[in-house]
Design a protein around this motif. Structure first.
Motif, PDB file in Angstrom:
ATOM      1  N   ARG A 271       0.723  -1.343  -0.100  1.00  0.00           N
ATOM      2  CA  ARG A 271      -0.053   0.014  -0.087  1.00  0.00           C
ATOM      3  C   ARG A 271       0.923   1.238   0.028  1.00  0.00           C
ATOM      4  NH1 ARG A 271      -3.544   1.729   5.206  1.00  0.00           N
ATOM      5  NH2 ARG A 271      -4.338   3.774   4.382  1.00  0.00           N
ATOM      6  N   HIS A 272       0.386   2.283  -0.324  1.00  0.00           N
ATOM      7  CA  HIS A 272       1.218   3.895  -0.538  1.00  0.00           C
ATOM      8  C   HIS A 272       1.586   3.974   0.763  1.00  0.00           C
ATOM      9  CE1 HIS A 272      -2.154   5.787   1.154  1.00  0.00           C
ATOM     10  NE2 HIS A 272      -2.971   5.161   0.345  1.00  0.00           N
ATOM     11  N   GLY A 273       2.380   4.849   0.964  1.00  0.00           N
ATOM     12  CA  GLY A 273       2.831   5.437   2.313  1.00  0.00           C
ATOM     13  C   GLY A 273       1.862   6.513   2.905  1.00  0.00           C
ATOM     14  N   GLU A 274       2.131   6.967   3.993  1.00  0.00           N
ATOM     15  CA  GLU A 274       1.068   7.564   5.077  1.00  0.00           C
ATOM     16  C   GLU A 274       1.049   9.123   4.175  1.00  0.00           C
ATOM     17  OE1 GLU A 274       0.975   8.884   9.398  1.00  0.00           O
ATOM     18  OE2 GLU A 274       2.554   9.845   8.259  1.00  0.00           O
ATOM     19  N   THR A 275      -0.111   9.787   4.108  1.00  0.00           N
ATOM     20  CA  THR A 275      -0.367  11.123   3.221  1.00  0.00           C
ATOM     21  C   THR A 275      -0.936  12.086   4.289  1.00  0.00           C
ATOM     22  OG1 THR A 275      -2.615  10.687   2.721  1.00  0.00           O
ATOM     23  CG2 THR A 275      -0.972   9.713   1.334  1.00  0.00           C
TER      24      THR A 275
ATOM     25  N   SER B 182     -10.522   8.179  -4.667  1.00  0.00           N
ATOM     26  CA  SER B 182     -10.161   8.600  -6.285  1.00  0.00           C
ATOM     27  C   SER B 182      -9.419   9.913  -5.920  1.00  0.00           C
ATOM     28  CB  SER B 182     -11.083   8.807  -7.182  1.00  0.00           C
ATOM     29  OG  SER B 182     -11.931   9.730  -6.744  1.00  0.00           O
ATOM     30  N   LYS B 183      -9.287  10.786  -4.940  1.00  0.00           N
ATOM     31  CA  LYS B 183      -8.830  11.995  -4.942  1.00  0.00           C
ATOM     32  C   LYS B 183      -7.176  11.683  -4.096  1.00  0.00           C
ATOM     33  CE  LYS B 183     -12.700  14.990  -4.368  1.00  0.00           C
ATOM     34  NZ  LYS B 183     -13.247  15.932  -3.422  1.00  0.00           N
ATOM     35  N   ASP B 184      -6.516  12.520  -3.981  1.00  0.00           N
ATOM     36  CA  ASP B 184      -5.144  12.450  -3.386  1.00  0.00           C
ATOM     37  C   ASP B 184      -4.590  13.461  -2.719  1.00  0.00           C
ATOM     38  OD1 ASP B 184      -2.916  10.763  -3.719  1.00  0.00           O
ATOM     39  OD2 ASP B 184      -2.857  11.173  -5.924  1.00  0.00           O
ATOM     40  N   SER B 185      -3.608  13.047  -1.923  1.00  0.00           N
ATOM     41  CA  SER B 185      -2.947  14.058  -0.958  1.00  0.00           C
ATOM     42  C   SER B 185      -1.378  13.559  -0.859  1.00  0.00           C
ATOM     43  CB  SER B 185      -3.510  14.279   0.527  1.00  0.00           C
ATOM     44  OG  SER B 185      -3.495  12.963   1.151  1.00  0.00           O
ATOM     45  N   GLU B 186      -0.722  14.433  -0.453  1.00  0.00           N
ATOM     46  CA  GLU B 186       0.969  14.365  -0.621  1.00  0.00           C
ATOM     47  C   GLU B 186       1.338  13.200   0.763  1.00  0.00           C
ATOM     48  OE1 GLU B 186       3.015  17.903  -0.054  1.00  0.00           O
ATOM     49  OE2 GLU B 186       2.174  18.577  -2.267  1.00  0.00           O
ATOM     50  N   LEU B 187       2.258  12.722   0.285  1.00  0.00           N
ATOM     51  CA  LEU B 187       3.162  11.695   1.149  1.00  0.00           C
ATOM     52  C   LEU B 187       3.504  12.660   2.389  1.00  0.00           C
ATOM     53  CD1 LEU B 187       4.854   9.216  -1.053  1.00  0.00           C
ATOM     54  CD2 LEU B 187       2.765   8.823   0.249  1.00  0.00           C
ATOM     55  N   THR B 188       3.302  12.084   3.693  1.00  0.00           N
ATOM     56  CA  THR B 188       4.081  12.749   4.589  1.00  0.00           C
ATOM     57  C   THR B 188       5.609  12.313   4.704  1.00  0.00           C
ATOM     58  OG1 THR B 188       3.659  10.745   6.094  1.00  0.00           O
ATOM     59  CG2 THR B 188       2.052  12.751   5.990  1.00  0.00           C
ATOM     60  N   ASP B 189       6.184  13.110   5.553  1.00  0.00           N
ATOM     61  CA  ASP B 189       7.993  12.479   5.815  1.00  0.00           C
ATOM     62  C   ASP B 189       7.794  11.007   6.232  1.00  0.00           C
ATOM     63  OD1 ASP B 189       8.792  15.085   4.772  1.00  0.00           O
ATOM     64  OD2 ASP B 189       8.908  15.891   7.322  1.00  0.00           O
ATOM     65  N   ASN B 190       6.984  10.602   7.133  1.00  0.00           N
ATOM     66  CA  ASN B 190       6.860   9.367   7.621  1.00  0.00           C
ATOM     67  C   ASN B 190       6.466   8.302   6.652  1.00  0.00           C
ATOM     68  OD1 ASN B 190       6.794   7.224   9.830  1.00  0.00           O
ATOM     69  ND2 ASN B 190       4.453   7.246   9.507  1.00  0.00           N
TER      70      ASN B 190
ATOM     71  N   ILE C 171       7.427  -2.682 -11.762  1.00  0.00           N
ATOM     72  CA  ILE C 171       6.676  -2.286 -10.865  1.00  0.00           C
ATOM     73  C   ILE C 171       5.257  -1.911 -11.626  1.00  0.00           C
ATOM     74  CG2 ILE C 171       5.977  -0.631  -8.870  1.00  0.00           C
ATOM     75  CD1 ILE C 171       9.150  -0.869  -8.473  1.00  0.00           C
ATOM     76  N   TYR C 172       4.061  -2.177 -10.961  1.00  0.00           N
ATOM     77  CA  TYR C 172       2.732  -1.941 -11.280  1.00  0.00           C
ATOM     78  C   TYR C 172       2.381  -1.022 -10.301  1.00  0.00           C
ATOM     79  CZ  TYR C 172       3.350  -5.205 -15.053  1.00  0.00           C
ATOM     80  OH  TYR C 172       3.548  -5.856 -16.139  1.00  0.00           O
ATOM     81  N   SER C 173       1.884   0.192 -10.891  1.00  0.00           N
ATOM     82  CA  SER C 173       1.391   1.300  -9.703  1.00  0.00           C
ATOM     83  C   SER C 173      -0.082   1.834  -9.981  1.00  0.00           C
ATOM     84  CB  SER C 173       2.345   2.346  -9.581  1.00  0.00           C
ATOM     85  OG  SER C 173       1.778   3.490  -8.548  1.00  0.00           O
ATOM     86  N   SER C 174      -0.716   2.030  -8.941  1.00  0.00           N
ATOM     87  CA  SER C 174      -2.077   2.925  -9.398  1.00  0.00           C
ATOM     88  C   SER C 174      -1.725   4.253  -9.992  1.00  0.00           C
ATOM     89  CB  SER C 174      -2.722   3.277  -7.828  1.00  0.00           C
ATOM     90  OG  SER C 174      -3.458   4.306  -8.162  1.00  0.00           O
ATOM     91  N   THR C 175      -2.604   5.047 -10.804  1.00  0.00           N
ATOM     92  CA  THR C 175      -2.315   6.027 -11.435  1.00  0.00           C
ATOM     93  C   THR C 175      -2.241   7.398 -10.371  1.00  0.00           C
ATOM     94  OG1 THR C 175      -4.424   6.164 -12.063  1.00  0.00           O
ATOM     95  CG2 THR C 175      -3.107   5.386 -13.653  1.00  0.00           C
ATOM     96  N   SER C 176      -2.781   6.868  -8.962  1.00  0.00           N
ATOM     97  CA  SER C 176      -2.801   8.132  -8.042  1.00  0.00           C
ATOM     98  C   SER C 176      -1.374   8.319  -7.873  1.00  0.00           C
ATOM     99  CB  SER C 176      -3.527   7.702  -6.828  1.00  0.00           C
ATOM    100  OG  SER C 176      -4.861   7.567  -7.038  1.00  0.00           O
ATOM    101  N   GLU C 177      -1.044   9.696  -7.481  1.00  0.00           N
ATOM    102  CA  GLU C 177       0.259  10.155  -7.356  1.00  0.00           C
ATOM    103  C   GLU C 177       1.083   9.622  -6.005  1.00  0.00           C
ATOM    104  OE1 GLU C 177       3.702  12.421  -8.478  1.00  0.00           O
ATOM    105  OE2 GLU C 177       1.724  11.689  -9.414  1.00  0.00           O
ATOM    106  N   ARG C 178       0.021   9.548  -4.972  1.00  0.00           N
ATOM    107  CA  ARG C 178       0.509   8.824  -3.679  1.00  0.00           C
ATOM    108  C   ARG C 178       1.068   7.318  -3.600  1.00  0.00           C
ATOM    109  NH1 ARG C 178      -5.051   8.711  -3.303  1.00  0.00           N
ATOM    110  NH2 ARG C 178      -6.148   7.050  -2.392  1.00  0.00           N
ATOM    111  N   ALA C 179       0.415   6.618  -4.735  1.00  0.00           N
ATOM    112  CA  ALA C 179       1.061   5.264  -5.082  1.00  0.00           C
ATOM    113  C   ALA C 179       2.277   5.435  -5.696  1.00  0.00           C
ATOM    114  CB  ALA C 179      -0.013   4.663  -5.635  1.00  0.00           C
TER     115      ALA C 179
ATOM    116  N   LEU D 232       6.208  -6.055  -8.594  1.00  0.00           N
ATOM    117  CA  LEU D 232       5.742  -5.282  -7.166  1.00  0.00           C
ATOM    118  C   LEU D 232       4.728  -4.558  -7.745  1.00  0.00           C
ATOM    119  CD1 LEU D 232       6.060  -4.111  -4.502  1.00  0.00           C
ATOM    120  CD2 LEU D 232       7.618  -2.491  -5.386  1.00  0.00           C
ATOM    121  N   ILE D 233       3.134  -4.839  -6.944  1.00  0.00           N
ATOM    122  CA  ILE D 233       2.287  -3.891  -7.205  1.00  0.00           C
ATOM    123  C   ILE D 233       2.152  -2.903  -5.990  1.00  0.00           C
ATOM    124  CG2 ILE D 233      -0.218  -3.844  -7.381  1.00  0.00           C
ATOM    125  CD1 ILE D 233      -0.125  -6.687  -8.495  1.00  0.00           C
ATOM    126  N   VAL D 234       1.866  -1.591  -6.485  1.00  0.00           N
ATOM    127  CA  VAL D 234       1.767  -0.603  -5.319  1.00  0.00           C
ATOM    128  C   VAL D 234       0.554   0.013  -5.339  1.00  0.00           C
ATOM    129  CG1 VAL D 234       2.693   1.577  -4.304  1.00  0.00           C
ATOM    130  CG2 VAL D 234       4.476  -0.201  -5.565  1.00  0.00           C
TER     131      VAL D 234
END
Length: 214
Positions: free
Chosen positions: A8-12, A23-31, A51-59, A150-152
């Motif tokens: 799964r994507h990192g914390e946002t 389907s919306k997005d927000s930035e990854l945190t430092d964590n 690597i296969y990723s979701s099109t969402s920027e966080r992923a 890898l799938i993100v």
């Protein structure tokens, strides 16, 4: 044999605020960035086909941090995006539950997903969602007969992948373990069946206090 690594994507920022992203997005945190880099270090000895990723920027950003600047192709796939929550997106749990027309289906989604009705808040139905995720996984498998990929992606997408590959009913989609950001799930496809090695493992984190929900 095809070995599939799933995360799964990192914390946002919205994760921290307990806001529904979908389907919306927000930035990854430092964590979130730190945990993605730690996962990358854990996987640094794996020779990935892609690597296969979701099109969402966080992923997609999480995928880039995991590569540690190694030359691994990253392919984005719209069908790996998180479920669309419609008018719930951007709202906190408390804000959703405070709206009469929303609260029943919000509780159903998490407590009785087999009864969930997406129409009142203009979201995506679970049947359609699960089918698109299954289609995405089948395409990945058809493009990679062996090796490592890898799938993100996202929390609900991972639950849909588990549902498909382990034959878990919609009613039982939320059974433990919880899928934390940048946790690691691994399984393989031998041409006939899926075989799991681990689900939601977080042993690469420096501290359990860095885990988050949402």
């Amino acid at each position: 044999m095809l070995n599939i690594y799933l995360t799964r994507h990192g914390e946002t920022q919205w994760n921290k605020e307990n806001r529904l992203q979908g389907s919306k997005d927000s930035e990854l945190t430092d964590n979130g960035i730190e945990n993605a880099i730690m996962l990358g270090k854990r996987l640094s000895n794996i020779d990935f086909n892609a690597i296969y990723s979701s099109t969402s920027e966080r992923a997609f950003q999480t995928a880039k941090y995991i590569t540690l600047d190694k030359d691994i192709p990253i392919y984005t796939n719209e069908d790996l995006k998180e479920i669309h929550f419609g008018e719930w997106e951007g709202k906190t749990k408390e804000e959703i539950l405070a709206i009469k027309n929303y609260n029943i289906q919000f509780r159903n989604f998490w407590d009785n997903p087999h009864t969930y009705n997406h129409k009142p808040h203009k979201g995506e139905g679970l049947t359609v969602f699960k089918q698109r995720v299954e289609d995405a996984v089948r395409r990945v498998i058809s493009e990679n007969h062996n090796g490592n990929i890898l799938i993100v992606t996202h929390a609900v997408v991972i639950r849909a992948i588990l549902s498909f590959t382990m034959n878990i009913s919609t009613e039982q989609m939320w059974e433990p373990p919880f899928i934390h950001g940048t946790s690691l799930t691994t399984f393989n496809w031998d041409g006939e069946q899926f075989n799991y090695k681990m689900i939601g493992d977080t042993s690469h984190f420096m501290s359990e206090t860095k885990l988050y929900s949402g």
